[in-house]
Scaffold this motif. Structure first.
Motif, PDB file in Angstrom:
ATOM      1  N   UNK A   1     -24.116 -15.407   5.662  1.00 30.96           N
ATOM      2  CA  UNK A   1     -23.704 -16.604   4.944  1.00 30.96           C
ATOM      3  C   UNK A   1     -22.850 -16.269   3.723  1.00 30.96           C
ATOM      4  N   UNK A   2     -23.217 -15.200   3.020  1.00 26.71           N
ATOM      5  CA  UNK A   2     -22.458 -14.810   1.830  1.00 26.71           C
ATOM      6  C   UNK A   2     -21.046 -14.376   2.204  1.00 26.71           C
ATOM      7  N   UNK A   3     -20.942 -13.607   3.279  1.00 24.11           N
ATOM      8  CA  UNK A   3     -19.615 -13.151   3.702  1.00 24.11           C
ATOM      9  C   UNK A   3     -18.776 -14.326   4.195  1.00 24.11           C
ATOM     10  N   UNK A   4     -19.370 -15.209   4.980  1.00 23.43           N
ATOM     11  CA  UNK A   4     -18.637 -16.370   5.471  1.00 23.43           C
ATOM     12  C   UNK A   4     -18.141 -17.234   4.311  1.00 23.43           C
ATOM     13  N   UNK A   5     -18.964 -17.399   3.284  1.00 25.25           N
ATOM     14  CA  UNK A   5     -18.560 -18.219   2.136  1.00 25.25           C
ATOM     15  C   UNK A   5     -17.326 -17.632   1.454  1.00 25.25           C
ATOM     16  N   UNK A   6     -17.243 -16.290   1.421  1.00 23.12           N
ATOM     17  CA  UNK A   6     -16.106 -15.642   0.758  1.00 23.12           C
ATOM     18  C   UNK A   6     -14.858 -15.611   1.639  1.00 23.12           C
ATOM     19  N   UNK A   7     -15.032 -15.554   2.958  1.00 26.50           N
ATOM     20  CA  UNK A   7     -13.885 -15.271   3.828  1.00 26.50           C
ATOM     21  C   UNK A   7     -13.419 -16.451   4.694  1.00 26.50           C
ATOM     22  N   UNK A   8     -14.289 -17.380   5.030  1.00 25.98           N
ATOM     23  CA  UNK A   8     -13.897 -18.459   5.947  1.00 25.98           C
ATOM     24  C   UNK A   8     -12.726 -19.265   5.402  1.00 25.98           C
ATOM     25  N   UNK A   9     -12.713 -19.507   4.098  1.00 24.92           N
ATOM     26  CA  UNK A   9     -11.622 -20.297   3.508  1.00 24.92           C
ATOM     27  C   UNK A   9     -10.271 -19.604   3.622  1.00 24.92           C
ATOM     28  N   UNK A  10     -10.277 -18.279   3.858  1.00 26.78           N
ATOM     29  CA  UNK A  10      -9.023 -17.533   3.979  1.00 26.78           C
ATOM     30  C   UNK A  10      -8.545 -17.377   5.419  1.00 26.78           C
TER      31      UNK A  10
ATOM     32  N   UNK B   1     -13.751 -16.909  15.596  1.00 26.45           N
ATOM     33  CA  UNK B   1     -13.936 -16.533  16.992  1.00 26.45           C
ATOM     34  C   UNK B   1     -15.278 -15.832  17.138  1.00 26.45           C
ATOM     35  N   UNK B   2     -16.146 -16.374  17.978  1.00 25.78           N
ATOM     36  CA  UNK B   2     -17.475 -15.809  18.202  1.00 25.78           C
ATOM     37  C   UNK B   2     -17.508 -15.157  19.571  1.00 25.78           C
ATOM     38  N   UNK B   3     -17.896 -13.891  19.597  1.00 25.15           N
ATOM     39  CA  UNK B   3     -17.907 -13.140  20.852  1.00 25.15           C
ATOM     40  C   UNK B   3     -19.331 -13.008  21.393  1.00 25.15           C
ATOM     41  N   UNK B   4     -19.627 -13.732  22.452  1.00 25.48           N
ATOM     42  CA  UNK B   4     -20.831 -13.560  23.262  1.00 25.48           C
ATOM     43  C   UNK B   4     -22.167 -13.789  22.542  1.00 25.48           C
ATOM     44  N   UNK B   5     -22.178 -14.453  21.413  1.00 25.72           N
ATOM     45  CA  UNK B   5     -23.427 -14.611  20.664  1.00 25.72           C
ATOM     46  C   UNK B   5     -23.590 -16.042  20.170  1.00 25.72           C
ATOM     47  N   UNK B   6     -24.221 -16.893  20.969  1.00 26.22           N
ATOM     48  CA  UNK B   6     -24.427 -18.285  20.548  1.00 26.22           C
ATOM     49  C   UNK B   6     -25.131 -18.421  19.202  1.00 26.22           C
ATOM     50  N   UNK B   7     -26.038 -17.473  18.891  1.00 20.00           N
ATOM     51  CA  UNK B   7     -26.769 -17.570  17.631  1.00 20.00           C
ATOM     52  C   UNK B   7     -25.829 -17.483  16.434  1.00 20.00           C
TER      53      UNK B   7
ATOM     54  N   UNK C   1     -22.715 -18.593  16.466  1.00 17.74           N
ATOM     55  CA  UNK C   1     -22.035 -19.891  16.397  1.00 17.74           C
ATOM     56  C   UNK C   1     -22.895 -20.886  15.622  1.00 17.74           C
ATOM     57  N   UNK C   2     -24.190 -20.837  15.884  1.00 21.26           N
ATOM     58  CA  UNK C   2     -25.119 -21.723  15.175  1.00 21.26           C
ATOM     59  C   UNK C   2     -25.147 -21.374  13.686  1.00 21.26           C
ATOM     60  N   UNK C   3     -25.243 -20.069  13.395  1.00 25.10           N
ATOM     61  CA  UNK C   3     -25.321 -19.634  12.010  1.00 25.10           C
ATOM     62  C   UNK C   3     -24.038 -19.847  11.228  1.00 25.10           C
ATOM     63  N   UNK C   4     -22.901 -19.903  11.928  1.00 22.36           N
ATOM     64  CA  UNK C   4     -21.604 -20.062  11.257  1.00 22.36           C
ATOM     65  C   UNK C   4     -21.202 -21.510  11.075  1.00 22.36           C
ATOM     66  N   UNK C   5     -21.853 -22.402  11.769  1.00 22.11           N
ATOM     67  CA  UNK C   5     -21.431 -23.800  11.767  1.00 22.11           C
ATOM     68  C   UNK C   5     -21.364 -24.422  10.372  1.00 22.11           C
ATOM     69  N   UNK C   6     -22.381 -24.219   9.494  1.00 22.37           N
ATOM     70  CA  UNK C   6     -22.297 -24.875   8.168  1.00 22.37           C
ATOM     71  C   UNK C   6     -21.047 -24.505   7.386  1.00 22.37           C
ATOM     72  N   UNK C   7     -20.674 -23.212   7.389  1.00 26.95           N
ATOM     73  CA  UNK C   7     -19.485 -22.786   6.651  1.00 26.95           C
ATOM     74  C   UNK C   7     -18.203 -23.252   7.335  1.00 26.95           C
TER      75      UNK C   7
END
Length: 350
Positions: free
Chosen positions: A71-80, A85-91, A93-99
């Motif tokens: 979550x910390x990494x996504x908060x820093x990088x998703x905006x950039x 792209x999620x490779x073969x791991x539905x979990x 996708x679930x964890x990334x959805x909020x960001x």
């Protein structure tokens, strides 16, 4: 274009997921910046525009720590980035959805497996798009699913015959797992040994048992080989790095795959890209092989049918094998090349 990729493992030496290193190399060529989040970080050799961040499983991080690091990494990088792209791991996708929702980024998931579970069902609801290799490799009905073919690096997997003499070389590549139906394979070798003699062929099994259940299965296979006195024509090589596989395919006469109908085992497609004959039970490959005017299927779980098909392949002349190989590779380059897949993924986010 900047892209953020979430995957299980980045390790060029991993015999199971080492192939994804090639994907990252291709993404780097098609992107300005590639942010990669992985569960486990090993050895890698990637361009300077690729940033690798690990959730820390290789250092013993607990699942809760892994979650907060993600979550910390996504908060820093998703905006950039332009998309996720999620490779073969539905979990993931679930964890990334909020960001992804917070920063209004599209999520594309790649999934090629016949399994269905709650995590996959929920991930399908959350992502914007799902790419899969065939209709049989994603079994949840969804308008988000698009069949795009597999991603084989046809630049690395190309024909280069190493040894065309001696015994007929049969190769199996994959995990030592019950789903691979290696007991049928060993039984077929017993039939061949009685009918044509063990001196005319050899079977090499490339792959590892990765957990306790698979180790028990491996032990059972070794017991069968010993009981049927097949040690002179059946060998296990253990797991190999992905970059070692092209020469292994090219030094074989046929790649065999005994899995039931479902997702496409990548080894079959890699062998086809090398122009090597294949023999499979998985009906998913039937239409692909037909594109090369080649029909080499056997009935799942039928050792006698398998052995008959092997005898038939052994009778094919080298000239005919070469002709078939050209057709098989042509299908891979046209419909299942990694270059085409990476371009398609990149274009989705533009």
């Amino acid at each position: 274009m900047n892209i953020l990729i979430i995957t299980q493992r980045v390790d060029i030496n991993d015999d199971n997921l080492g192939f994804f290193h090639e994907w990252l190399e291709k993404f780097a060529k098609n992107s300005d910046k590639v942010f990669v989040v992985c569960l486990w970080k090993g050895d890698y050799k990637l361009p300077s525009n690729v940033e690798i961040f690990s959730m820390g499983k290789e250092s013993g991080a607990s699942k809760i720590i892994q979650f907060f690091r993600l979550q910390a990494y996504l908060f820093r990088r998703v905006k950039r980035c332009d998309g996720i792209f999620i490779h073969m791991s539905p979990i993931y996708a679930i964890g990334s959805f909020p960001m992804a929702k917070l920063f209004r980024k599209k999520m594309l998931m790649w999934y090629v497996h016949k399994s269905k579970n709650f995590k996959l069902w929920l991930a399908e609801k959350l992502v914007n798009k799902i790419y899969t290799a065939s209709q049989e490799s994603f079994l949840i009905k969804s308008r988000k699913v698009e069949v795009v073919g597999h991603g084989i690096d046809t630049d690395k997997f190309f024909p280069k015959k190493i040894d065309g003499s001696g015994k007929f070389k049969i190769l199996f590549a994959g995990r030592i797992s019950p789903i691979k139906d290696l007991k049928t394979l060993i039984s077929a070798m017993g039939i061949l040994s009685k009918e044509i003699g063990s001196g005319s062929f050899n079977l090499e099994i490339v792959g590892d048992a990765v957990d306790g259940e698979e180790q028990e299965y491996f032990n059972a296979l070794m017991k069968i080989i010993k009981e049927r006195k097949l040690s002179d024509c059946v060998s296990f090589s253990g797991g190999l790095r992905h970059d070692e596989m092209p020469s292994k395919y090219n030094n074989s006469d046929v790649l065999v795959n005994l899995s039931p109908t479902g997702g496409m085992d990548k080894a079959v497609l890699e062998a086809m890209s090398c122009g090597i004959l294949v023999l499979a039970a998985n009906e998913t490959f039937k239409s692909i092989l037909a594109q090369a005017n080649y029909n080499s299927m056997f009935r799942f779980g039928d050792a006698e049918d398998f052995s008959r098909k092997i005898v038939g392949l052994m009778s094919i002349s080298q000239e005919e094998r070469d002709r078939i190989g050209v057709g098989l590779r042509s299908v891979m380059v046209k419909n299942h090349s990694l270059d085409n897949l990476i371009k398609r993924i990149s274009e989705y986010f533009k």
